[in-house]
Design an enzyme around this catalytic site. Sequence first.
Site, short mmCIF file in Angstrom:
data_model
loop_
_atom_site.label_atom_id
_atom_site.label_comp_id
_atom_site.label_asym_id
_atom_site.label_seq_id
_atom_site.Cartn_x
_atom_site.Cartn_y
_atom_site.Cartn_z
N TYR A 15 38.97 43.87 27.74
CA TYR A 15 38.59 44.41 26.72
C TYR A 15 38.67 43.47 25.10
O TYR A 15 37.86 43.73 24.18
CB TYR A 15 39.30 45.81 26.31
CG TYR A 15 38.86 46.74 27.21
CD1 TYR A 15 37.99 46.89 28.38
CD2 TYR A 15 39.55 48.11 27.10
CE1 TYR A 15 37.59 47.71 29.34
CE2 TYR A 15 39.55 49.16 27.95
CZ TYR A 15 38.37 48.82 29.19
OH TYR A 15 38.02 49.96 30.01
N LYS A 55 42.76 43.69 41.76
CA LYS A 55 41.71 43.23 42.77
C LYS A 55 42.11 41.92 43.05
O LYS A 55 41.07 41.08 42.94
CB LYS A 55 40.65 43.59 41.87
CG LYS A 55 39.94 44.83 41.73
CD LYS A 55 39.56 45.71 43.21
CE LYS A 55 38.23 45.10 43.53
NZ LYS A 55 38.01 45.68 44.96
N ASP A 98 40.36 49.66 43.75
CA ASP A 98 39.30 50.76 44.39
C ASP A 98 40.18 51.64 45.38
O ASP A 98 39.98 52.81 45.29
CB ASP A 98 38.19 50.18 45.15
CG ASP A 98 38.78 48.87 45.92
OD1 ASP A 98 39.80 48.44 45.78
OD2 ASP A 98 37.98 48.53 46.73
N ASP A 117 42.54 57.87 33.52
CA ASP A 117 41.55 59.17 33.36
C ASP A 117 41.21 59.87 34.62
O ASP A 117 41.30 61.32 34.84
CB ASP A 117 40.10 58.59 33.15
CG ASP A 117 40.24 58.65 31.43
OD1 ASP A 117 40.97 58.83 30.85
OD2 ASP A 117 38.80 58.63 31.00
#
Length: 358
Positions: free
Chosen positions: A141, A191, A223, A251
Amino acid sequence: MTKKILILPGDGIGQEVTKSAVEVLNFVTEKFNLAFSITSLEVGGTAYDKCGSPIPDEVLKSAKEADAVLFGAVGGPKWDQLEWDDRPENALLTLRKELNLFANLRPAFLFDELSGASPLKESVIKGLDILIVRELTGGIYFGEPRGVIDDVKPNYAFNTMIYNEDEITRIAKVAFESAQKRKGKLCSVEKANVLEVSKFWRSIVTEMSADYPDVELSHQLADNTAMQLVLNPNQFDVIVASNLFGDILSDIAATLTGSIGMLPSASLDSSFKGMYEPCHGSAPDIAGKNIANPIAMIASLSMALRYSLNAEAISDKIDAAIKKFVQNGYRTIDIATDDNFLNTSEVSKKIINIIENE
Ligand code: NAD
């Protein structure tokens, strides 16, 4: 010593839920004789409309001086077409960056009485109590270089996912220490199968685990964690993740509880000053109707009292009052099963009443 609290209600339901939390704050300040100096300022779209900036200089200055910032929510369709610098969401990212709030703590828990509100089966979700520790000021970000190149064919856009060892160490430390205070389990998520930055993250967290022999460390690919949160969420105690993966996973975890209106968050710097906000946004669809659930904001106030304001005992009282509120069968629109629900301003009155009568 007097502690400084800055209130930034923001936009939409941010205004309504913050008003409720401030009522609780004013009540505990007076009842328990707390030495707080409380200031309130506009931020986000509301500030942009008044003075042409979503984060006026005065807000940034007061936030830097504050021990705790209570932040409602910002944003809404009215401001969606603005350039990034003028957008309400810019205020949030600027505050996180300028205050160096690198550690975002997002608890996801479920009161047994509300397990029916979860989209998952009661047998899967019952007893949910997870803490997600998300790195908040680094990663993709904020990584440079970034940009859109539109003067070559084909045009392209790019971002940079980058973490240095200090950034990983300080967020992992918060996560290990949080696990020590909870059930002693930490799952580090990345990951590492495809990203160099993730392999680097995993090696540092693994090395640090030698200093925390009482914490059981595991590693998961992001994932898989997204899937495991839905299949078997109770396997988790504390999860630590980068900015991007933590954003998505927190979330999902919030959704498991059935109402985003119940969940608080804390974003801390290295000296435990922090910004406290509900996990939800400004909810334009229900703004101005006095029906938003203010509990996430009141629980965020409770986290502020615990982490930044040296008032852990008062935080315990607010948490106990929220629990009792739910146990007593009081509901807001988002967790109600019929038309029998309280509006926003009634909730703070009930919470205050419970604390008063304890
Ligand atoms: P949202 O969280 O605002 O709303 C999602 C849904 O949940 C809506 O149906 C809303 O009515 C409901 N909801 C949210 N909080 C609730 C509460 N306390 N009580 C009852 N129901 C509640 O997310 P969104 O719709 O994706 O975003 C709306 C705006 O908020 C956008 O402009 C977005 O950029 C902004 N936003 C801000 C923040 C922040 O300030 N931290 C976070 C997320 C989104």
